[in-house]
Design a protein around this motif. Structure first.
Motif, PDB file in Angstrom:
ATOM      1  N   GLN A  89      -7.589   4.588  -3.167  1.00 24.18           N
ATOM      2  CA  GLN A  89      -8.982   3.818  -2.716  1.00 24.18           C
ATOM      3  C   GLN A  89      -9.649   4.434  -1.561  1.00 24.18           C
ATOM      4  OE1 GLN A  89      -6.050   2.184  -4.057  1.00 24.18           O
ATOM      5  NE2 GLN A  89      -7.467   1.839  -5.874  1.00 24.18           N
ATOM      6  N   ARG A  90      -8.784   5.298  -0.824  1.00 25.86           N
ATOM      7  CA  ARG A  90      -9.447   6.020   0.263  1.00 25.86           C
ATOM      8  C   ARG A  90      -8.603   7.356   0.567  1.00 25.86           C
ATOM      9  NH1 ARG A  90      -7.703   2.321   5.521  1.00 25.86           N
ATOM     10  NH2 ARG A  90      -5.509   1.989   5.082  1.00 25.86           N
ATOM     11  N   PRO A 119      -2.435  -0.112  -4.558  1.00 25.14           N
ATOM     12  CA  PRO A 119      -3.583   0.380  -3.419  1.00 25.14           C
ATOM     13  C   PRO A 119      -3.010   1.765  -3.144  1.00 25.14           C
ATOM     14  CG  PRO A 119      -3.542  -1.673  -2.889  1.00 25.14           C
ATOM     15  CD  PRO A 119      -2.333  -1.682  -3.995  1.00 25.14           C
ATOM     16  N   THR A 171      -3.482   5.281  -0.597  1.00 19.59           N
ATOM     17  CA  THR A 171      -4.240   5.784   0.500  1.00 19.59           C
ATOM     18  C   THR A 171      -3.593   7.349   0.509  1.00 19.59           C
ATOM     19  OG1 THR A 171      -4.802   3.981   1.892  1.00 19.59           O
ATOM     20  CG2 THR A 171      -4.496   6.180   2.990  1.00 19.59           C
ATOM     21  N   ASN A 189      -4.627  -3.270  -6.853  1.00 20.21           N
ATOM     22  CA  ASN A 189      -5.844  -2.921  -7.558  1.00 20.21           C
ATOM     23  C   ASN A 189      -4.999  -3.156  -9.140  1.00 20.21           C
ATOM     24  OD1 ASN A 189      -7.939  -2.243  -8.746  1.00 20.21           O
ATOM     25  ND2 ASN A 189      -7.515   0.052  -8.494  1.00 20.21           N
ATOM     26  N   GLU A 215       0.925  -1.142  -0.043  1.00 22.37           N
ATOM     27  CA  GLU A 215       0.103   0.066  -0.085  1.00 22.37           C
ATOM     28  C   GLU A 215       0.974   1.122   0.004  1.00 22.37           C
ATOM     29  OE1 GLU A 215      -3.563   1.800   3.051  1.00 22.37           O
ATOM     30  OE2 GLU A 215      -2.600  -0.163   3.297  1.00 22.37           O
ATOM     31  N   ALA A 254      -7.130  -1.708 -12.173  1.00 25.19           N
ATOM     32  CA  ALA A 254      -7.836  -0.363 -11.755  1.00 25.19           C
ATOM     33  C   ALA A 254      -8.068   0.193 -13.168  1.00 25.19           C
ATOM     34  CB  ALA A 254      -6.852   0.356 -10.868  1.00 25.19           C
ATOM     35  N   GLU A 278      -8.740  10.531  -4.662  1.00 22.73           N
ATOM     36  CA  GLU A 278     -10.084   9.713  -4.594  1.00 22.73           C
ATOM     37  C   GLU A 278     -10.888   9.796  -5.690  1.00 22.73           C
ATOM     38  OE1 GLU A 278     -12.731   7.427  -0.875  1.00 22.73           O
ATOM     39  OE2 GLU A 278     -12.393   9.669  -0.939  1.00 22.73           O
ATOM     40  N   GLN A 308      -5.606  -4.812   1.833  1.00 21.06           N
ATOM     41  CA  GLN A 308      -6.086  -4.445   0.654  1.00 21.06           C
ATOM     42  C   GLN A 308      -5.498  -5.231  -0.489  1.00 21.06           C
ATOM     43  OE1 GLN A 308      -6.742  -0.201  -0.165  1.00 21.06           O
ATOM     44  NE2 GLN A 308      -5.764   0.030   1.648  1.00 21.06           N
TER      45      GLN A 308
END
Length: 416
Positions: free
Chosen positions: A364-365, A342, A344, A386, A324, A389, A358, A383
């Protein structure tokens, strides 16, 4: 044999030249056209190093430009940062300032330059001079203002097709880029960006999801193996591995309300260090922006689950060394998403409005700093990467942009 047409590429340095250079090189390799780079500031050395025909503002000087060059010399002497050779700086500043005076008058030009500096420039007469001299069949530029904007607007005035390649989201320049008469085609990063421009009023047929050629190297199949080796060497294989990529936080940005906190990146680091120390499931890579101080104090902790990314390994390999990627507003977040990782986003920067990761399909968040304490609950599964994606665009952004360009260069339709 008929000589191929000229395609004029106009770009400043940094991410702008990195976006256009792969397209120009591909055009030359395929023999589709003769690429000509109008490479400004730090773009010129990169264009020349690639072996591409390269010009600057000094190549556009004409008899009668003596007063403009004299003014340019005075402006160049006042520059704190010298981003180009002096002869080029004098020509760029002098010709651009002369254009400003023609458009606004002497007193208004002086006032605007005193207030905005080089941001006041929109050298339309200079770019029209270039287009008349080199007669390109197509003009390509990015979303940068000043000379790149002037190239696209001058091309429109002279009936030459033009393509605008967005490096990221085009938020700062949204009003200009959404105009139906600004370039014949917009090439954008992903579907989320395309949807934003359609909502802003740009006809959907003008907007093409191509990705950014500057990021094509992310598709190197060797990168995941390099990242896995880094993870293995650190002993992180049994952990959920976070990679924090920090970037400097400015105190103030022209046109943006509020003030930034320069200690913001270090506060995030400390919070994540505390979280990782307290949770044996987690491990952390820390990667500071090259303009930030080295993270020697973090390395000195010698914590078995907290490591510093070293400069001898390319960023794109580090992106695959974890599970991540955490960012504030760094473009590393975009690169991580394109690599299938992923993302954040940690919100709280004065630049948040320009980097809605986002909303744009990158993260993703998006979490505030205080929410990091509960971001990785003990009963949560990590997670999944992705890999498919929507942010990952065409297989080659360079080829996708080239396909749009080829369509424009032969298009005989009536523009808006």
């Amino acid at each position: 044999m008929k000589r191929p047409p000229t395609w004029l590429f106009v770009c400043y340095g940094g991410g702008h030249v990195k976006a256009l250079l792969p397209v120009a090189e591909r055009v030359r390799a395929l023999g589709l056209a003769e690429p000509l780079m109008l490479a400004l500031t730090t773009a010129a050395p990169l264009a020349r190093a690639a072996g591409l025909p390269t010009i600057g503002f000094r190549d556009l000087v004409e008899p009668g430009d003596g007063p403009a060059l004299a003014a340019g010399a005075r402006l160049a002497d006042a520059l704190e940062v010298k981003a180009a050779e002096r002869e080029e700086s004098v020509a760029y500043l002098g010709l651009s300032y002369a254009d400003l005076e023609r458009r606004l008058g002497a007193s208004a030009a002086a006032a605007q330059y005193a207030r905005d500096g080089r941001q006041a420039f929109l050298p339309l007469t200079v770019l029209e001079r270039a287009l008349r001299r080199y007669a390109p069949a197509l003009v390509l530029a990015t979303n940068s203002p000043r000379a790149e904007q002037a190239a696209i607007e001058s091309a429109r005035a002279l009936g030459i097709p033009s393509l605008c390649l967005l490096d990221l989201f085009g938020i700062w320049e949204r009003a200009r880029l959404a105009r139906p008469d600004y370039a014949d085609a917009l090439c954008v990063l992903n579907e989320a960006v395309r949807a934003e421009f359609i909502a802003a009023g740009r006809p959907r047929e003008h907007i093409h999801v191509t990705g950014n050629p500057a990021f094509d190297s992310l598709r190197d199949p060797a990168l995941p193996a390099q990242g896995a080796a880094l993870r293995r060497a650190a002993g992180f294989e049994a952990h959920h591995v976070l990679l924090l990529a920090t970037s400097p936080e400015p105190v103030q940005v022209s046109g943006i309300e509020g003030r930034g906190d320069p200690t913001w990146p270090r506060r995030i680091e400390q919070r994540l260090i505390d979280i990782v120390r307290a949770d044996p499931r987690l491990a952390l890579w820390l990667r500071r922006h090259p303009s930030e101080p080295p993270a020697d104090e973090i390395a000195a902790l010698a914590h078995p689950r907290i490591r510093v990314c070293t400069a001898d390994v390319p960023l794109h390999a580090w992106l695959h060394a974890g599970d991540e990627v955490l960012v504030t507003v760094s473009t590393v977040g975009v690169e991580a998403a394109l690599a299938g990782q992923p993302v954040t986003q940690i919100r709280g920067s004065v630049l948040d409005a320009l980097s809605p990761f986002e909303r744009m399909g990158i993260a993703q968040r998006a979490l505030p700093l205080d929410a990091l304490d509960t971001a990785w609950p003990a009963d949560a599964r990590p997670q999944a990467a992705n890999r498919a994606a929507a942010t990952v665009g065409p297989a080659s952004a360079t080829d996708a942009v080239l396909a749009v360009a080829r369509g424009l260069s032969t298009w005989q339709g009536v523009r808006v």
